[in-house]
Design a protein around this motif. Sequence first.
Motif, PDB file in Angstrom:
ATOM      1  N   VAL A 114      -4.056   4.582 -13.846  1.00 49.92           N
ATOM      2  CA  VAL A 114      -2.598   4.902 -14.141  1.00 49.92           C
ATOM      3  C   VAL A 114      -2.180   4.107 -15.243  1.00 49.92           C
ATOM      4  CG1 VAL A 114      -0.292   4.483 -13.178  1.00 49.92           C
ATOM      5  CG2 VAL A 114      -2.339   4.723 -11.718  1.00 49.92           C
ATOM      6  N   GLY A 115      -1.864   4.828 -16.413  1.00 51.21           N
ATOM      7  CA  GLY A 115      -1.505   4.421 -17.658  1.00 51.21           C
ATOM      8  C   GLY A 115      -0.262   3.723 -17.812  1.00 51.21           C
ATOM      9  N   GLN A 116       0.254   3.267 -18.752  1.00 52.08           N
ATOM     10  CA  GLN A 116       1.308   2.490 -19.113  1.00 52.08           C
ATOM     11  C   GLN A 116       2.410   3.407 -19.146  1.00 52.08           C
ATOM     12  OE1 GLN A 116      -1.181   2.357 -20.983  1.00 52.08           O
ATOM     13  NE2 GLN A 116      -1.593   0.379 -21.551  1.00 52.08           N
ATOM     14  N   GLY A 117       3.763   3.225 -18.441  1.00 47.30           N
ATOM     15  CA  GLY A 117       4.826   3.763 -18.463  1.00 47.30           C
ATOM     16  C   GLY A 117       4.891   4.877 -17.158  1.00 47.30           C
ATOM     17  N   VAL A 118       3.666   5.001 -16.411  1.00 50.07           N
ATOM     18  CA  VAL A 118       3.629   5.832 -15.403  1.00 50.07           C
ATOM     19  C   VAL A 118       4.245   4.971 -14.257  1.00 50.07           C
ATOM     20  CG1 VAL A 118       2.350   7.046 -13.545  1.00 50.07           C
ATOM     21  CG2 VAL A 118       1.778   7.111 -16.309  1.00 50.07           C
ATOM     22  N   TRP A 119       5.244   5.782 -13.345  1.00 54.08           N
ATOM     23  CA  TRP A 119       5.729   5.200 -12.154  1.00 54.08           C
ATOM     24  C   TRP A 119       4.851   5.235 -10.988  1.00 54.08           C
ATOM     25  CZ3 TRP A 119       9.857   1.837 -11.840  1.00 54.08           C
ATOM     26  CH2 TRP A 119      10.562   1.694 -13.038  1.00 54.08           C
ATOM     27  N   ARG A 120       4.586   4.047 -10.118  1.00 54.60           N
ATOM     28  CA  ARG A 120       3.636   4.341  -9.116  1.00 54.60           C
ATOM     29  C   ARG A 120       4.199   3.635  -7.675  1.00 54.60           C
ATOM     30  NH1 ARG A 120       0.517   0.852 -13.303  1.00 54.60           N
ATOM     31  NH2 ARG A 120       1.675   2.230 -14.388  1.00 54.60           N
ATOM     32  N   THR A 121       3.677   4.306  -6.960  1.00 53.64           N
ATOM     33  CA  THR A 121       3.847   3.551  -5.368  1.00 53.64           C
ATOM     34  C   THR A 121       2.720   4.106  -4.594  1.00 53.64           C
ATOM     35  OG1 THR A 121       5.474   3.059  -3.689  1.00 53.64           O
ATOM     36  CG2 THR A 121       5.429   5.409  -4.656  1.00 53.64           C
ATOM     37  N   TRP A 122       2.565   3.522  -3.300  1.00 56.65           N
ATOM     38  CA  TRP A 122       1.445   3.920  -2.556  1.00 56.65           C
ATOM     39  C   TRP A 122       1.865   3.506  -1.113  1.00 56.65           C
ATOM     40  CZ3 TRP A 122       1.526   0.377  -6.261  1.00 56.65           C
ATOM     41  CH2 TRP A 122       1.276  -0.858  -5.891  1.00 56.65           C
ATOM     42  N   ARG A 123       0.823   4.153  -0.216  1.00 55.03           N
ATOM     43  CA  ARG A 123       0.941   3.991   1.279  1.00 55.03           C
ATOM     44  C   ARG A 123      -0.091   4.255   1.911  1.00 55.03           C
ATOM     45  NH1 ARG A 123       3.747   8.531   5.075  1.00 55.03           N
ATOM     46  NH2 ARG A 123       2.636  10.308   4.369  1.00 55.03           N
ATOM     47  N   CYS A 124      -0.463   3.744   3.098  1.00 56.35           N
ATOM     48  CA  CYS A 124      -1.273   4.203   4.293  1.00 56.35           C
ATOM     49  C   CYS A 124      -0.673   5.189   4.751  1.00 56.35           C
ATOM     50  CB  CYS A 124      -1.984   2.669   4.845  1.00 56.35           C
ATOM     51  SG  CYS A 124      -3.104   3.240   5.999  1.00 56.35           S
ATOM     52  N   THR A 125      -1.379   6.536   5.149  1.00 52.06           N
ATOM     53  CA  THR A 125      -0.741   7.472   6.140  1.00 52.06           C
ATOM     54  C   THR A 125      -0.795   6.903   7.383  1.00 52.06           C
ATOM     55  OG1 THR A 125      -2.912   8.466   6.157  1.00 52.06           O
ATOM     56  CG2 THR A 125      -1.176   9.333   4.307  1.00 52.06           C
ATOM     57  N   PRO A 126       0.455   7.504   8.094  1.00 46.71           N
ATOM     58  CA  PRO A 126       0.324   6.889   9.547  1.00 46.71           C
ATOM     59  C   PRO A 126      -0.703   7.437  10.454  1.00 46.71           C
ATOM     60  CG  PRO A 126       2.239   7.628   8.604  1.00 46.71           C
ATOM     61  CD  PRO A 126       1.484   8.146   7.621  1.00 46.71           C
ATOM     62  N   ASP A 127      -1.165   8.549  10.193  1.00 44.86           N
ATOM     63  CA  ASP A 127      -2.614   9.027  10.865  1.00 44.86           C
ATOM     64  C   ASP A 127      -4.164   8.416  10.412  1.00 44.86           C
ATOM     65  OD1 ASP A 127      -2.324  10.503   8.471  1.00 44.86           O
ATOM     66  OD2 ASP A 127      -2.858  12.324   9.589  1.00 44.86           O
ATOM     67  N   SER A 128      -3.909   7.510   9.364  1.00 51.72           N
ATOM     68  CA  SER A 128      -5.351   7.089   8.943  1.00 51.72           C
ATOM     69  C   SER A 128      -5.927   6.498  10.013  1.00 51.72           C
ATOM     70  CB  SER A 128      -4.946   5.914   7.905  1.00 51.72           C
ATOM     71  OG  SER A 128      -6.254   5.244   7.259  1.00 51.72           O
ATOM     72  N   PRO A 129      -7.442   6.679   9.991  1.00 56.70           N
ATOM     73  CA  PRO A 129      -8.162   6.250  11.058  1.00 56.70           C
ATOM     74  C   PRO A 129      -8.577   4.826  11.166  1.00 56.70           C
ATOM     75  CG  PRO A 129      -9.537   7.288   9.411  1.00 56.70           C
ATOM     76  CD  PRO A 129      -8.002   7.375   9.036  1.00 56.70           C
ATOM     77  N   GLU A 130      -8.064   4.363  10.000  1.00 55.41           N
ATOM     78  CA  GLU A 130      -8.264   2.573   9.861  1.00 55.41           C
ATOM     79  C   GLU A 130      -7.216   2.093   8.687  1.00 55.41           C
ATOM     80  OE1 GLU A 130     -12.151   1.596   8.043  1.00 55.41           O
ATOM     81  OE2 GLU A 130     -12.329   3.741   7.549  1.00 55.41           O
ATOM     82  N   GLN A 131      -7.455   0.906   8.388  1.00 57.86           N
ATOM     83  CA  GLN A 131      -6.533   0.480   7.236  1.00 57.86           C
ATOM     84  C   GLN A 131      -6.952   1.132   5.837  1.00 57.86           C
ATOM     85  OE1 GLN A 131      -7.540  -3.875   7.263  1.00 57.86           O
ATOM     86  NE2 GLN A 131      -6.049  -4.267   9.044  1.00 57.86           N
ATOM     87  N   LEU A 132      -6.041   1.237   5.027  1.00 58.56           N
ATOM     88  CA  LEU A 132      -6.353   1.526   3.587  1.00 58.56           C
ATOM     89  C   LEU A 132      -6.481   0.367   2.966  1.00 58.56           C
ATOM     90  CD1 LEU A 132      -6.148   3.982   1.596  1.00 58.56           C
ATOM     91  CD2 LEU A 132      -4.064   3.081   1.053  1.00 58.56           C
ATOM     92  N   ARG A 133      -7.855   0.527   2.428  1.00 60.03           N
ATOM     93  CA  ARG A 133      -8.360  -0.885   1.413  1.00 60.03           C
ATOM     94  C   ARG A 133      -8.706  -0.505   0.054  1.00 60.03           C
ATOM     95  NH1 ARG A 133     -11.316  -1.074   6.461  1.00 60.03           N
ATOM     96  NH2 ARG A 133     -10.274  -2.173   7.988  1.00 60.03           N
TER      97      ARG A 133
END
Length: 142
Positions: free
Chosen positions: A95-114
Amino acid sequence: MSDYDVLEMGGLDEWREHYGGFRPESSRDGRRIVDHDLTMQYIGMTANAYEPGEEAGYWHTHSRIEELYVFLAGRGQMGLDDDVVEVGPGTVVRVGQGVWRTWRCTPDSPEQLRWLCIRAGGAELPHLPDDGTRDDDRPSPW
């Protein structure tokens, strides 16, 4: 004395036990600011673990820092400006400079998002590291 540090962060299944952040008000479970634990001059790194359904809860952008997200386990999504990108083990997102970002672990993920988030800024890196010295005659230590 050699210039290196070693940090044992534990296995991926232990990352949720970390608690940290850049400021007290943004600290949370599942985040370790590795560059606060090691002497790092040009790069920064966080180790992260989100439970299924957990999300960052904010968007952010950087004016000088470039980030590299390396996903190791679980399933998730990243919001990148107007796009949504699916992420999972083996996904790497720059992700370069100036790019807006956010993230999540999907509710149906089989395990933690690491994932690891590696931050760098300043001068461009050379395409090939041209400051290295190689010694093919030095024996291996094992």
